[in-house]
Write a protein that holds these residues in place. Structure first.
Motif, PDB file in Angstrom:
ATOM      1  N   ASP A  13       0.828  -1.290   0.109  1.00 19.28           N
ATOM      2  CA  ASP A  13      -0.035  -0.124  -0.043  1.00 19.28           C
ATOM      3  C   ASP A  13       0.961   1.076   0.055  1.00 19.28           C
ATOM      4  OD1 ASP A  13      -1.782   2.399   1.012  1.00 19.28           O
ATOM      5  OD2 ASP A  13      -3.259   0.685   0.795  1.00 19.28           O
ATOM      6  N   SER A  15       0.006   4.142   0.869  1.00 21.36           N
ATOM      7  CA  SER A  15       0.169   5.304   1.886  1.00 21.36           C
ATOM      8  C   SER A  15       0.955   4.593   3.192  1.00 21.36           C
ATOM      9  CB  SER A  15      -1.296   5.241   2.006  1.00 21.36           C
ATOM     10  OG  SER A  15      -1.895   5.857   0.997  1.00 21.36           O
ATOM     11  N   CYS A  84       0.537   6.798  -8.277  1.00 22.10           N
ATOM     12  CA  CYS A  84      -0.454   7.500  -7.624  1.00 22.10           C
ATOM     13  C   CYS A  84       0.123   8.874  -6.870  1.00 22.10           C
ATOM     14  CB  CYS A  84      -1.499   6.909  -6.916  1.00 22.10           C
ATOM     15  SG  CYS A  84      -0.615   6.261  -5.333  1.00 22.10           S
ATOM     16  N   SER A  87      -0.079   9.651  -0.251  1.00 17.28           N
ATOM     17  CA  SER A  87      -0.934  10.190   0.563  1.00 17.28           C
ATOM     18  C   SER A  87      -0.670   9.326   1.890  1.00 17.28           C
ATOM     19  CB  SER A  87      -2.434   9.744   0.121  1.00 17.28           C
ATOM     20  OG  SER A  87      -3.341  10.007   1.290  1.00 17.28           O
ATOM     21  N   ALA A  90      -3.079   8.043   4.827  1.00 15.79           N
ATOM     22  CA  ALA A  90      -4.421   7.781   4.264  1.00 15.79           C
ATOM     23  C   ALA A  90      -4.656   6.987   3.367  1.00 15.79           C
ATOM     24  CB  ALA A  90      -4.893   9.470   4.098  1.00 15.79           C
ATOM     25  N   PRO A  91      -5.018   5.685   3.212  1.00 20.62           N
ATOM     26  CA  PRO A  91      -5.143   4.872   2.026  1.00 20.62           C
ATOM     27  C   PRO A  91      -6.369   5.576   1.128  1.00 20.62           C
ATOM     28  CG  PRO A  91      -5.905   3.776   3.954  1.00 20.62           C
ATOM     29  CD  PRO A  91      -5.242   4.985   4.555  1.00 20.62           C
ATOM     30  N   THR A  92      -6.040   5.269  -0.177  1.00 20.53           N
ATOM     31  CA  THR A  92      -7.063   5.753  -1.201  1.00 20.53           C
ATOM     32  C   THR A  92      -7.354   4.552  -1.840  1.00 20.53           C
ATOM     33  OG1 THR A  92      -5.126   6.512  -2.717  1.00 20.53           O
ATOM     34  CG2 THR A  92      -5.927   7.810  -1.001  1.00 20.53           C
ATOM     35  N   VAL A  93      -8.257   4.763  -2.940  1.00 19.11           N
ATOM     36  CA  VAL A  93      -8.606   3.764  -3.834  1.00 19.11           C
ATOM     37  C   VAL A  93      -7.755   3.840  -4.933  1.00 19.11           C
ATOM     38  CG1 VAL A  93     -10.423   3.358  -5.780  1.00 19.11           C
ATOM     39  CG2 VAL A  93     -11.150   3.959  -3.273  1.00 19.11           C
ATOM     40  N   GLU A  94      -7.262   4.848  -5.184  1.00 16.34           N
ATOM     41  CA  GLU A  94      -6.070   5.100  -6.296  1.00 16.34           C
ATOM     42  C   GLU A  94      -4.930   4.340  -5.820  1.00 16.34           C
ATOM     43  OE1 GLU A  94      -7.915   7.487  -5.257  1.00 16.34           O
ATOM     44  OE2 GLU A  94      -9.116   7.775  -7.035  1.00 16.34           O
ATOM     45  N   LYS A 127      -9.219  -1.599   1.636  1.00 13.41           N
ATOM     46  CA  LYS A 127      -9.158  -0.994   0.425  1.00 13.41           C
ATOM     47  C   LYS A 127      -8.949  -1.451  -0.910  1.00 13.41           C
ATOM     48  CE  LYS A 127      -9.805   3.227   1.410  1.00 13.41           C
ATOM     49  NZ  LYS A 127     -10.900   4.008   1.043  1.00 13.41           N
TER      50      LYS A 127
END
Length: 334
Positions: A13, A15, A84, A87, A90-94, A127
């Motif tokens: 991940d 993030s 990407c 971030s 703060a994990p994101t979908v991207e 996620k």
């Protein structure tokens, strides 16, 4: 360079702490005598993660795995343009999409023989589920990609002091007694024995098998599973010529004087296996998947979102995972 000497690293991940500890691993590549490796995707994330640790990371884009070897000495090779925005924490979908791409491509390269091993960064499963990841974890993902049942892919946790294998993994404790069967013990012990011989250079590995109940049941006084299930499984394995002992009371098996008597402990459930390895070798613990047609390792820690990008995460487990992947790949190739 032989492809057996080259490793593919999946980003994990973006993030979490994986990008920064990968960057730190490359920085310490000579000091730690690491095999050449490249990362699948995430060049922008890796640069930002390195900067958070005060590392001026040179990154070079490569078009194929074969380009990595000549670049590795002077820059961290990154395969592909997938990326990407950073971030941290703060994990994101991207970010999840990049994670899944990186894991999928690294696995494909190992299965095709274009690299000698894959090292996987920690993932955030919640996620990933949003972008199509359906497996309980990366071990099961690799089993599916290899065309194997999930039971055929065995998790081993390995550190300088100890190796452990959980017989049952992400199962509720209340369900464990019903899942502990002779066939499962015997099949996992066989996989462990073969893998330690092939990938770790132990031709006749000593496997200590724990009991399930306190004091290994005390002949049925504290539970009958040890007497009725584990003891017959051990007898069958001994008859096959495997060097197994037990059932051992788990409360004494991991003391310093006891650890010299075995090469790996086959434990009955998740925490029985993971508590001792994380207590003894937290910053150097490696998750190794046994039974696959490929070599796969991973640092034995999670995404650690709370400290991502703060420059304080230890790179010890990632370095250990890369080193172990290289060693196993060389033994398997030989």
């Amino acid at each position: 360079m032989s492809m057996a000497a080259l490793l593919a690293v999946s980003l994990g991940d973006p993030s979490g702490i994986a990008p920064e500890v990968i960057a730190e691993s490359w920085l310490r590549r000579e000091e730690q005598a690491l095999a050449p490796f490249f990362v699948v995707g995430g060049a922008q994330v890796l640069r930002a993660a390195a900067a958070s640790r005060g590392i001026d990371l040179p990154v070079v884009s490569i078009a194929s795995p074969g380009d990595a070897a000549q670049m590795f000495a002077t820059a961290l090779p990154v395969l592909g343009d997938e990326d990407c925005a950073p971030s941290f924490g703060a994990p994101t979908v991207e970010g999840a999409k990049l994670t899944l791409h990186s894991l999928t491509r690294a696995t494909e390269l190992a299965l095709s023989g274009e690299v000698g091993a894959v090292v996987t960064g920690p993932i955030a499963k919640s996620k990933l589920a949003e972008v199509g990841f359906t497996q309980p974890g990366q071990t099961e993902f690799l089993a599916d990609a290899s065309g194997l049942s999930h039971d055929a892919a065995v998790m081993m946790l390995a550190g300088p002091s100890l190796r452990t294998v959980p017989l049952t993994v992400h199962e509720a404790l209340a369900a464990v007694p019903g899942l502990v069967t002779r066939s499962l013990i015997e099949s996992k012990a066989r996989i462990v024995a073969r893998a330690l011989a092939r990938d770790f250079g132990l031709p006749s590995p000593r496997i200590a098998i724990t009991g399930l109940n306190p004091h290994a049941g005390e002949d049925g006084r504290m539970g009958t599973e040890d007497r009725d299930v584990i003891v017959p499984a051990i007898a069958a394995l001994l008859a096959e010529g495997l060097a197994v002992t037990g059932p051992h009371p788990a409360d004494a098996l991991f003391a310093a004087h006891a650890r010299s008597g075995y090469d790996v402990a086959l434990c009955m459930y998740h925490d029985q296996a993971l508590i001792p390895i994380k207590t003894l070798d937290f910053d150097q613990g490696v998750n190794v998947t046994l039974g696959l047609p490929i070599v796969r390792t991973s640092p034995d820690h999670g995404t650690a979102f709370a400290i991502a990008g703060k420059g304080v995460a230890s790179a010890g487990a990632m370095i250990a995972a890369i080193r172990m992947a290289g060693e196993c790949a060389r033994r398997r190739a030989a």
